[in-house]
Motif scaffolding. Sequence first.
Motif, mmCIF file in Angstrom:
data_model
loop_
_atom_site.group_PDB
_atom_site.id
_atom_site.type_symbol
_atom_site.label_atom_id
_atom_site.label_comp_id
_atom_site.label_asym_id
_atom_site.label_seq_id
_atom_site.Cartn_x
_atom_site.Cartn_y
_atom_site.Cartn_z
ATOM 1 N N THR A 93 38.579 35.300 45.457
ATOM 2 C CA THR A 93 39.869 35.441 46.135
ATOM 3 C C THR A 93 40.650 36.613 45.542
ATOM 4 N N ALA A 94 41.135 37.483 46.417
ATOM 5 C CA ALA A 94 42.054 38.570 46.040
ATOM 6 C C ALA A 94 41.408 39.621 45.139
ATOM 7 N N ARG A 95 40.110 39.815 45.267
ATOM 8 C CA ARG A 95 39.481 40.900 44.535
ATOM 9 C C ARG A 95 38.311 41.448 45.357
ATOM 10 N N SER A 96 37.773 42.577 44.902
ATOM 11 C CA SER A 96 36.683 43.242 45.605
ATOM 12 C C SER A 96 35.725 43.811 44.572
ATOM 13 N N ARG A 97 34.521 44.116 45.020
ATOM 14 C CA ARG A 97 33.656 44.862 44.106
ATOM 15 C C ARG A 97 34.251 46.227 43.770
ATOM 16 N N GLY A 154 43.111 43.906 40.867
ATOM 17 C CA GLY A 154 44.216 43.578 41.764
ATOM 18 C C GLY A 154 44.360 44.559 42.898
ATOM 19 N N ALA A 155 43.703 45.723 42.748
ATOM 20 C CA ALA A 155 43.709 46.675 43.859
ATOM 21 C C ALA A 155 42.869 46.147 45.008
ATOM 22 N N ALA A 156 41.928 45.246 44.682
ATOM 23 C CA ALA A 156 40.985 44.694 45.661
ATOM 24 C C ALA A 156 40.206 45.848 46.297
ATOM 25 N N ALA A 157 40.062 45.843 47.618
ATOM 26 C CA ALA A 157 39.255 46.900 48.248
ATOM 27 C C ALA A 157 39.970 48.237 48.212
ATOM 28 N N ILE A 158 41.278 48.219 48.587
ATOM 29 C CA ILE A 158 42.079 49.453 48.622
ATOM 30 C C ILE A 158 43.564 49.164 48.416
ATOM 31 N N THR A 159 44.074 48.084 49.038
ATOM 32 C CA THR A 159 45.521 47.924 49.256
ATOM 33 C C THR A 159 46.128 46.710 48.572
ATOM 34 N N THR A 160 45.558 46.194 47.547
ATOM 35 C CA THR A 160 45.929 44.960 46.850
ATOM 36 C C THR A 160 45.639 43.752 47.746
ATOM 37 N N SER A 161 46.516 42.774 47.715
ATOM 38 C CA SER A 161 46.213 41.505 48.371
ATOM 39 C C SER A 161 47.485 40.835 48.862
ATOM 40 N N GLY A 162 47.333 39.975 49.859
ATOM 41 C CA GLY A 162 48.460 39.157 50.316
ATOM 42 C C GLY A 162 48.708 37.955 49.435
#
Length: 495
Positions: free
Chosen positions: A104-108, A195-203
Amino acid sequence: MSLNEKFPHPVYKDTVLAPLFEGVKANYVGAFRAINRAHLVMLTETGILSRDDAARIAAALVDIDETVDVDALTYTGEVEDYFFLVEAELKKRLGPDLAGMLHTARSRNDMDHTVFKLTLKHHADTLIGKAHALASALIAKAEAERDTLIVAYTHGQPAQPSTFGHYLSAAVEVLLRDIKRLQAARANIDHCPMGAAAITTSGFPIDRARMADLLGFSEALRNSYGCIASVDYVTGLYSAMKLTFLHLGRLIQDMQFWSAFEVGQLHVPGSLLQISSIMPQKRNPVPIEHLRHLASMTCGRADAVINTMHNTPFTDMNDSEGEVQVAGYAAFQSGARVLDLLAALISAVSIDGERVARNIDAACITVTELADTLVRREGLSFRQAHEIAAATARAVIAAGKPLGKGFEAFSKAFRELTGRDSTLDRAAYGEAVSARHFVAVRERFGGPGPDAMNEALQTYRATLTRLSEQQAADLARAEKAGAALDAAFGALLQE
């Protein structure tokens, strides 16, 4: 891999995915574990995950660490990479719904750059520590050799007498500046992308600062696009590394020149020599050659990483990841060898005083001070004094005599150019052209005179102490963060 295919193309597997997987096994498993644990703690503290769910995930992560022998794994293509391997293992233990909550709320994307930064910080800390050790060795040698005379060269020719301590002090100043650049580059790595996740942070209401703290970063990197696109943390570090070893290479080349038979002012002890298999007279200081090519290899390896970033898009991209990151670690390996070997060599070498004295006599390199003395004591212009000194040098060289035996030639040149006798007697002339006197009167700021050198060496020690204290604080913060993460993760296991 394709969303519609279970396994990747075998060539893609063998040429890309398998090498990447091996790179993770060798370099990144610990960093991935730390990120998983820190992210789980943060999700729990922010209320995104319940403590009960977090406790079950924490227990499963521990079980994976204890039961999955990563080193023994061979890449099969059943999962795309190490990240999906861990997720698959979580699914085996928890089922797909709960296992998927960890992501949740993260990306590779943000995970990868965090992994790379954690790893680069470790490599940088090791290299910087070795650079500090080399600087300390250089300072100690400069202190011990403060008054040891050498021939200083310009354009490959004997120029003026100086001291080994003064020469080494110049190298110390460059190395201290290089250490500052390395530590500044390390500081630029010390901003957390999580916390940046893929590009734009997270909701989701994530706490990026908490993630940075738990992972031992000084702070979160602010712009989320920059977290996945900015590679200046890579190019900055490898640029600082390249400069360090480029500069050390110049010092190493001088050592090669000084130890040559024709110059011979640097003595390399037998423990750092190799003999010839056929020529019994040879004393080959081959560690200097190894230092030279290892320093050049380090520069080239750093350049390879930097140049790979050239003209790449300002976005998440494989050009700055995976194998490129792993390739750069070879620069740290060869660079560490240079720093260790050079510190040992510097501590062991000595100056051949007899050879220095012969070279000083043969090259008339104290003649500048003769001209200066004539200006001070005879009231001549420097141009007049220069002509007298030059005439004296020409005469003694033609006669095959050292400058110290040239009083008659000096007196003749002085009389011919001024129309009077010099006030310098034989003793005063001898002092004016002696190498020891040449050095002793050069007490200006930054000069080789004893008092100037004492002040400089104290300054170098103080500078190195400040840099060492800064590095110690960085290491202490990382250690403190590791303990805090262990405590917070351990608390979840107690739920």
